[in-house]
Design an enzyme around this catalytic site. Structure first.
Site, short mmCIF file in Angstrom:
data_model
loop_
_atom_site.label_atom_id
_atom_site.label_comp_id
_atom_site.label_asym_id
_atom_site.label_seq_id
_atom_site.Cartn_x
_atom_site.Cartn_y
_atom_site.Cartn_z
N GLY A 42 -16.42 69.96 19.71
CA GLY A 42 -15.96 68.95 20.89
C GLY A 42 -16.33 68.35 22.02
O GLY A 42 -15.37 67.95 22.58
N GLY A 43 -17.03 68.35 21.61
CA GLY A 43 -18.14 67.62 23.26
C GLY A 43 -18.76 68.83 24.01
O GLY A 43 -19.49 68.57 24.95
N TYR A 96 -26.73 70.84 11.02
CA TYR A 96 -27.63 72.25 11.92
C TYR A 96 -28.85 72.71 11.05
O TYR A 96 -28.58 72.34 10.24
CB TYR A 96 -26.38 73.26 11.54
N THR A 97 -28.90 73.72 11.51
CA THR A 97 -30.30 74.40 11.07
C THR A 97 -29.92 74.65 9.48
O THR A 97 -31.41 74.70 8.70
CB THR A 97 -30.87 75.48 11.72
N ARG A 130 -16.60 64.73 12.83
CA ARG A 130 -17.62 64.50 13.19
C ARG A 130 -18.86 65.56 12.74
O ARG A 130 -19.62 65.60 12.91
CB ARG A 130 -17.10 65.96 14.69
N ASP A 132 -25.45 79.32 20.64
CA ASP A 132 -26.34 78.97 19.33
C ASP A 132 -27.35 79.63 19.82
O ASP A 132 -28.03 80.38 18.72
CB ASP A 132 -26.42 78.03 19.63
N GLY A 179 -14.84 76.34 23.56
CA GLY A 179 -13.52 75.31 22.64
C GLY A 179 -14.55 74.99 20.85
O GLY A 179 -15.58 75.64 20.38
N1 ADP Z 1 -15.59 62.86 24.56
C1 ADP Z 1 -16.00 62.74 23.03
N2 ADP Z 1 -15.52 61.27 21.98
C2 ADP Z 1 -16.05 61.15 21.50
N3 ADP Z 1 -17.61 62.01 20.63
C3 ADP Z 1 -17.93 62.67 20.72
C4 ADP Z 1 -17.65 62.77 22.84
N4 ADP Z 1 -18.56 63.95 23.11
C5 ADP Z 1 -19.20 64.48 22.02
N5 ADP Z 1 -19.48 63.62 20.91
C6 ADP Z 1 -19.57 63.27 19.64
O1 ADP Z 1 -19.16 64.60 18.63
C7 ADP Z 1 -19.96 64.89 18.52
C8 ADP Z 1 -20.04 66.44 18.76
O2 ADP Z 1 -20.63 67.05 19.67
P1 ADP Z 1 -20.94 68.28 21.01
O3 ADP Z 1 -21.29 68.05 22.03
O4 ADP Z 1 -23.04 68.17 20.70
O5 ADP Z 1 -20.39 69.00 20.31
P2 ADP Z 1 -19.93 70.44 20.31
O6 ADP Z 1 -21.52 70.83 21.52
O7 ADP Z 1 -19.06 71.16 21.26
O8 ADP Z 1 -20.15 70.78 18.86
C9 ADP Z 1 -21.81 64.07 18.98
O9 ADP Z 1 -22.22 63.48 17.78
C10 ADP Z 1 -20.87 63.58 20.05
O10 ADP Z 1 -22.09 62.65 20.38
N1 NMN Z 2 -27.74 77.55 15.04
C1 NMN Z 2 -27.35 77.48 14.58
O1 NMN Z 2 -28.31 78.73 13.61
C2 NMN Z 2 -25.99 77.07 13.05
C3 NMN Z 2 -25.95 78.08 11.51
C4 NMN Z 2 -25.49 77.43 10.62
C5 NMN Z 2 -24.28 76.60 11.11
N2 NMN Z 2 -23.86 76.65 12.51
C6 NMN Z 2 -22.61 77.02 13.12
O2 NMN Z 2 -22.37 75.97 14.19
C7 NMN Z 2 -21.06 76.12 14.73
C8 NMN Z 2 -21.55 76.28 16.22
O3 NMN Z 2 -21.86 75.42 17.12
P1 NMN Z 2 -21.34 74.14 18.05
O4 NMN Z 2 -20.73 74.31 18.12
O5 NMN Z 2 -22.38 73.41 18.60
O6 NMN Z 2 -21.18 72.85 16.47
C9 NMN Z 2 -20.18 76.91 13.76
O7 NMN Z 2 -19.65 76.45 13.80
C10 NMN Z 2 -21.71 77.30 13.09
O8 NMN Z 2 -20.40 77.02 12.22
C11 NMN Z 2 -24.55 77.38 13.36
#
Ligand code: ADP
Ligand code: NMN
Length: 207
Positions: free
Chosen positions: A13-14, A141-142, A135, A35, A9
């Protein structure tokens, strides 16, 4: 019995939040994060738009990710032990050594057929544009997002890949990422438990 569950997703998205909780509570459960298969930064192309193309499938070593999933499938006990996951001994019932779960978490899981074919169940978390942008703005990110990356690259690529997935009729279970963390977890945990129980019943009934 082996189950490979995709938690895919949109970015933010969580997925990770849900995955972490599932991994703690499902029996003999390992995890693979997409990742971790990003190519080195100097191999990420720069697009005509001037942005590094982080959100395209060619930025990820998808083959290596699938090979890792296959290594788990070949010997989940060995994989679990080498990744520090406690494997519980048992008699063939849910929670036993005979049940193994792998969760694969990532934002571009279902645009790569070899992976789709390995999945037992495919979840897809979606949230609307405004919430996603909010969010993402709090996330580090890195490699930090340069100004304009979300609207210029991240969101358009999300829409493109989602359309591609829908066009290919990938049978995902949609999850509303605006639900609470608890609601999402309870729903998915219950569905996976039911799937594990069904598998066990089929084994016991010899079907
Ligand atoms: N159900 C939810 N409702 C509100 N915020 C959430 C929820 N799930 C995750 N978050 C918050 O959204 C952000 C992204 O969550 P994360 O789990 O790292 O997303 P992803 O792995 O899809 O990128 C974090 O700050 C997390 O605490
Ligand atoms: N993990 C990495 O090295 C890195 C670096 C730059 C951007 N991102 C971002 O990570 C996102 C995907 O990870 P999440 O689904 O956890 O957000 C992508 O949208 C990408 O732009 C990741």
């Amino acid at each position: 019995m082996k189950y490979i569950i995709g938690i895919g997703g949109v970015t933010n998205g969580g997925k990770t939040t849900l995955t972490n909780r599932l991994v703690k509570n499902l029996p003999n459960c390992c995890v693979v994060h997409q990742d971790d298969f990003y190519k080195p930064q100097d191999q990420i192309e720069v697009g005509e738009d001037g942005f590094k193309q982080w959100d395209v499938i060619t930025s990820i070593d998808t083959e290596a990710m699938v090979n890792t999933v296959k290594a788990w499938a070949e010997n989940p006990t060995k994989f679990a032990r080498s990744h520090g996951v406690h494997v519980s001994p048992g008699s063939g019932l849910v929670g036993s050594e005979d049940v193994h779960v792998l969760i694969v978490e990532g934002f571009l899981l279902y645009n790569y057929k070899p992976f789709i074919d390995l999945c037992t169940r495919k979840y897809y978390l979606a949230i609307p544009y405004d919430e996603c942008k909010r969010r993402r703005s709090t996330r580090s990110y890195t490699v930090p997002d340069p100004p304009g990356l979300f609207d210029g690259h991240v969101w358009p690529m999300y829409l493109k890949h989602r359309q591609q997935m829908e066009h290919n009729d990938v049978d995902v279970v949609w999850l509303d990422g605006l639900k609470t963390r608890d609601d999402l977890y309870n729903q998915v945990y219950e569905e996976i438990q039911n799937e594990l129980l069904n598998g066990q019943n089929q084994l016991l009934n010899g079907s």
